[in-house]
Design a protein around this motif. Sequence first.
Motif, short mmCIF file in Angstrom:
data_model
loop_
_atom_site.label_atom_id
_atom_site.label_comp_id
_atom_site.label_asym_id
_atom_site.label_seq_id
_atom_site.Cartn_x
_atom_site.Cartn_y
_atom_site.Cartn_z
N LYS A 14 -29.22 -13.16 -2.40
CA LYS A 14 -29.21 -11.71 -2.23
C LYS A 14 -30.14 -11.28 -1.10
O LYS A 14 -29.80 -10.40 -0.30
CB LYS A 14 -29.64 -11.02 -3.54
CG LYS A 14 -28.67 -11.16 -4.69
CD LYS A 14 -29.24 -10.48 -5.92
CE LYS A 14 -28.37 -10.71 -7.15
NZ LYS A 14 -28.99 -10.14 -8.38
N ASP A 15 -31.32 -11.89 -1.03
CA ASP A 15 -32.29 -11.51 0.00
C ASP A 15 -31.76 -11.80 1.40
O ASP A 15 -32.04 -11.04 2.34
CB ASP A 15 -33.61 -12.25 -0.22
CG ASP A 15 -34.41 -11.68 -1.38
OD1 ASP A 15 -34.05 -10.59 -1.86
OD2 ASP A 15 -35.38 -12.33 -1.82
N PHE A 17 -28.77 -11.48 2.36
CA PHE A 17 -27.80 -10.44 2.70
C PHE A 17 -28.42 -9.05 2.80
O PHE A 17 -27.91 -8.20 3.53
CB PHE A 17 -26.68 -10.40 1.65
CG PHE A 17 -25.66 -11.49 1.81
CD1 PHE A 17 -24.52 -11.28 2.57
CD2 PHE A 17 -25.83 -12.71 1.20
CE1 PHE A 17 -23.57 -12.28 2.72
CE2 PHE A 17 -24.90 -13.73 1.34
CZ PHE A 17 -23.77 -13.52 2.11
N ASP A 18 -29.50 -8.80 2.06
CA ASP A 18 -30.01 -7.44 1.95
C ASP A 18 -31.38 -7.21 2.59
O ASP A 18 -31.63 -6.13 3.14
CB ASP A 18 -30.11 -7.04 0.47
CG ASP A 18 -28.76 -7.11 -0.24
OD1 ASP A 18 -27.73 -6.96 0.44
OD2 ASP A 18 -28.75 -7.34 -1.46
N LYS A 19 -32.27 -8.17 2.52
CA LYS A 19 -33.65 -7.95 2.95
C LYS A 19 -33.73 -7.74 4.46
O LYS A 19 -33.14 -8.47 5.24
CB LYS A 19 -34.51 -9.15 2.55
CG LYS A 19 -36.00 -8.87 2.63
CD LYS A 19 -36.79 -10.03 2.05
CE LYS A 19 -38.29 -9.75 2.08
NZ LYS A 19 -39.07 -10.88 1.52
N TYR A 21 -32.42 -5.45 6.22
CA TYR A 21 -31.28 -4.74 6.80
C TYR A 21 -31.34 -3.29 6.33
O TYR A 21 -30.99 -3.00 5.19
CB TYR A 21 -29.95 -5.37 6.37
CG TYR A 21 -29.69 -6.74 6.99
CD1 TYR A 21 -29.29 -6.85 8.31
CD2 TYR A 21 -29.82 -7.89 6.24
CE1 TYR A 21 -29.03 -8.09 8.88
CE2 TYR A 21 -29.56 -9.14 6.80
CZ TYR A 21 -29.17 -9.24 8.12
OH TYR A 21 -28.91 -10.46 8.68
N ASN A 22 -31.79 -2.39 7.16
CA ASN A 22 -31.95 -0.98 6.80
C ASN A 22 -31.17 -0.12 7.77
O ASN A 22 -31.75 0.65 8.55
CB ASN A 22 -33.44 -0.58 6.80
CG ASN A 22 -34.27 -1.45 5.89
OD1 ASN A 22 -33.98 -1.58 4.71
ND2 ASN A 22 -35.30 -2.07 6.44
#
Length: 281
Positions: A14-15, A17-19, A21-22
Amino acid sequence: MIPPKYSDLGKAAKDLFDKNYNYGFAKVDLKTTANNGVAFTTKGSSSLDSGSIDGSLETKYKPKGGAFTLTEKWSTDNKLSTEVAVEDQVVVGSKVSINTTFSPNTGKKSGALKTSYARDNVNLTLDTDFNFAGPTLQGSSVFGYEGWLAGYQFAFDTASKALTKSNFALGYDGDDLQALAAVNDASEFTGSVYQKVKNGVQLGVQLSWDKGQSATRFGVASKYAIDSDSSVHAKVNNCGQIGLGYSHKLREGMYSFFCLLVVFCCTFMVYNYCDSFMSHK
């Protein structure tokens, strides 16, 4: 070994794909600790499209040798949150916390009692809100043995006497490999794989399928550490979205992040840019 909570299963993938990225936001996080042990966390974000700004201030205090931790948070939407947590007092490995929120503008109040127990091969949680008309119970359990994991997560509405969430997961958590397969409410099927390919290179794969749909969502993400201070990130999915990112350590406790999203829509492309900055002391 203590297995992760149900919500943390597959976290490494998950990290990726998500960490960091804002997209569409500029963010600032500031963390510092005073001499008396009080930790302060300040967060702010600004939408690059609308220009709206959101922020929060959080303080956390645990007295030396004390049995409790006090956390208070105020956000720009004028909500006050308080948590009082006690660890290892009921039994070793236990945590009991009371969470409350209050909105001065509307006078709305809410609260919850959260409990957890984590020891070798087991991680359990059970939470309930303070809705006296009929609280909702939420719980999870994860059992582990030699890297293999099995978990269950549920939510039960006591007012309607109905099970509103029922999720199952099986996985493996090794030193350089993590794998997870989960079924959510018997309608969504998900899976993920994370691997440290070699020094400095990490790779993650995610896929999901909803019952009643023929299409499967699929994505691949990676992270490459250029050196001890810099790394690049990339991800792509079968919806035509490509994400790119770069992070750099400016100095001790200070980091910068930049990311870009490219969406391929038929014959044209949409670009979305973000930058974020975090420093702590």
